[in-house]
Scaffold this motif. Structure first.
Motif, PDB file in Angstrom:
ATOM      1  N   UNK A   1       7.121  -1.036   0.435  1.00 20.93           N
ATOM      2  CA  UNK A   1       6.626  -2.132  -0.408  1.00 20.93           C
ATOM      3  C   UNK A   1       6.254  -3.343   0.439  1.00 20.93           C
ATOM      4  N   UNK A   2       7.073  -3.627   1.449  1.00 17.94           N
ATOM      5  CA  UNK A   2       6.722  -4.798   2.259  1.00 17.94           C
ATOM      6  C   UNK A   2       5.632  -4.462   3.277  1.00 17.94           C
ATOM      7  N   UNK A   3       5.543  -3.198   3.706  1.00 19.10           N
ATOM      8  CA  UNK A   3       4.442  -2.812   4.615  1.00 19.10           C
ATOM      9  C   UNK A   3       3.082  -2.857   3.917  1.00 19.10           C
ATOM     10  N   UNK A   4       3.080  -2.587   2.629  1.00 23.60           N
ATOM     11  CA  UNK A   4       1.817  -2.600   1.855  1.00 23.60           C
ATOM     12  C   UNK A   4       1.875  -3.731   0.827  1.00 23.60           C
ATOM     13  N   UNK A   5       2.331  -4.894   1.279  1.00 23.65           N
ATOM     14  CA  UNK A   5       2.575  -6.025   0.371  1.00 23.65           C
ATOM     15  C   UNK A   5       1.351  -6.321  -0.486  1.00 23.65           C
ATOM     16  N   UNK A   6       1.595  -6.502  -1.787  1.00 24.23           N
ATOM     17  CA  UNK A   6       0.520  -6.845  -2.713  1.00 24.23           C
ATOM     18  C   UNK A   6      -0.198  -5.627  -3.274  1.00 24.23           C
ATOM     19  N   UNK A   7      -0.100  -4.492  -2.577  1.00 22.35           N
ATOM     20  CA  UNK A   7      -0.818  -3.298  -3.042  1.00 22.35           C
ATOM     21  C   UNK A   7       0.053  -2.380  -3.895  1.00 22.35           C
ATOM     22  N   UNK A   8       1.347  -2.336  -3.549  1.00 20.95           N
ATOM     23  CA  UNK A   8       2.241  -1.438  -4.292  1.00 20.95           C
ATOM     24  C   UNK A   8       3.516  -2.184  -4.675  1.00 20.95           C
ATOM     25  N   UNK A   9       4.227  -1.644  -5.672  1.00 21.61           N
ATOM     26  CA  UNK A   9       5.524  -2.238  -6.015  1.00 21.61           C
ATOM     27  C   UNK A   9       6.556  -1.120  -6.184  1.00 21.61           C
ATOM     28  N   UNK A  10       7.792  -1.442  -5.808  1.00 19.47           N
ATOM     29  CA  UNK A  10       8.892  -0.481  -5.891  1.00 19.47           C
ATOM     30  C   UNK A  10       9.705  -0.785  -7.133  1.00 19.47           C
ATOM     31  N   UNK A  11       9.844   0.209  -8.005  1.00 15.89           N
ATOM     32  CA  UNK A  11      10.586   0.013  -9.263  1.00 15.89           C
ATOM     33  C   UNK A  11      11.974   0.628  -9.142  1.00 15.89           C
ATOM     34  N   UNK A  12      12.957  -0.131  -9.588  1.00 15.06           N
ATOM     35  CA  UNK A  12      14.356   0.276  -9.534  1.00 15.06           C
ATOM     36  C   UNK A  12      14.584   1.571 -10.321  1.00 15.06           C
TER      37      UNK A  12
ATOM     38  N   UNK B   1       7.665   4.199  -6.737  1.00 11.48           N
ATOM     39  CA  UNK B   1       6.698   3.265  -6.172  1.00 11.48           C
ATOM     40  C   UNK B   1       5.352   3.511  -6.850  1.00 11.48           C
ATOM     41  N   UNK B   2       4.747   2.434  -7.323  1.00 10.42           N
ATOM     42  CA  UNK B   2       3.457   2.538  -8.027  1.00 10.42           C
ATOM     43  C   UNK B   2       2.521   1.449  -7.498  1.00 10.42           C
ATOM     44  N   UNK B   3       1.246   1.518  -7.863  1.00 15.24           N
ATOM     45  CA  UNK B   3       0.338   0.473  -7.398  1.00 15.24           C
ATOM     46  C   UNK B   3       0.700  -0.831  -8.103  1.00 15.24           C
ATOM     47  N   UNK B   4       0.366  -1.937  -7.476  1.00 19.52           N
ATOM     48  CA  UNK B   4       0.831  -3.253  -7.933  1.00 19.52           C
ATOM     49  C   UNK B   4       0.458  -3.521  -9.395  1.00 19.52           C
TER      50      UNK B   4
END
Ligand code: ARG
Length: 258
Positions: A197-208, A126-129
């Motif tokens: 990722x959905x709790x902090x929508x727009x701020x972070x993204x989850x990478x596979x 998980x990283x920032x958006x």
């Protein structure tokens, strides 16, 4: 005289050891288990597998699953919430078994037995958006947040070159520090990653994790070494898969983060 003292000391130590083990003989049933109660350790900060519900009690997929297993075994289930890193040592002493999205791992398997696996998992990053991190090479030298003693911790510590690893008792604290910019990436299991990722929508993204060539992981229930509970738990799990209960729980708790 010295020999006598040594003998007496040995006898006293043995007696003390016996009393200490008295209510939980190795591989046998605990006193509470004999009364029909299964004490289950978890770390209820790992959605959707375990988290605290509105009433403050642990709930989630693992909790529902172990309750269903307990029911099949004719046991009442009592959940004890504790730090993830304390769970393996607690199995067979403080608790009868542990369920905590725990990955089967060789080192853990030296101290506990694992049931058949009930879920396939993978670590995610998980990283920032707006982060450009996308591969293992990009992670090198970065500050990485993990939950202490998890497989994410092992990857960050052993596999990422020159990582500066920040270890947290709770995953959400690692994620908060990602949002605050104190760490550059967080390595955590897929489904919790998607929940955050959905709790902090727009701020972070989850990478596979596939992008990072992480290995598949398998969750299982941890039991005391040599416990007779192992076959009972595996049988109960098989029955729950057969009668559709297991799939219903996946649909209820995990489906939206799959
Ligand atoms: N699957 C990972 C591991 O076994 C993380 C599990 C964390 N579970 C929890 N309830 N906090 O190390």
């Amino acid at each position: 005289m010295k020999k006598v003292i040594a003998l007496v000391l040995a006898a006293v130590l043995c007696a003390a050891a016996l009393t200490a083990c008295g209510d939980k003989p190795a591989g046998g049933a605990s006193a509470t288990l004999e009364e029909g109660k299964l004490i289950v350790g978890t770390n209820a900060a790992f959605p959707p597998f375990e988290y605290l519900g509105d009433d403050g009690a642990p709930e989630g997929f693992d909790i529902a699953l172990i309750k269903a297993i307990g029911e099949k075994m004719g046991l009442e289930v009592e959940i004890q919430d504790m730090e993830f890193n304390a769970l393996v040592a607690a199995v067979g002493s403080k608790v009868d078994v542990a369920i905590a999205g725990m990955t089967v791992d060789e080192e853990r398997a030296q101290s506990v037995d694992f049931s058949n696996s009930y879920y396939e998992a993978l670590q995610y990053v998980v990283v920032s958006a707006d982060s450009e991190i996308a591969t293992m090479a990009d992670l090198a030298g970065k500050t990485i947040g993990v939950q202490l003693g998890t497989t994410g911790d092992f990857i960050a510590t052993d596999d990422v070159e020159n990582a500066q690893v920040s270890r947290y008792d709770k995953m959400v604290d690692a994620v908060n520090d990602l949002v605050n910019g104190r760490v550059e990436a967080v390595i955590i299991d897929k489904n919790p990653a998607l929940v955050f990722e959905s709790n902090f929508a727009g701020q972070i993204k989850a990478l596979d994790g596939v992008q990072f060539e992480f290995e598949k992981e398998y969750y299982a229930i941890a039991l005391p070494k040599g416990s007779e509970l192992l076959t009972q738990v595996n049988d109960a799990l098989a029955k729950l898969k057969e009668d559709g209960t297991f799939d219903a729980l996946v649909a209820e708790y995990i489906e939206e983060t799959k």
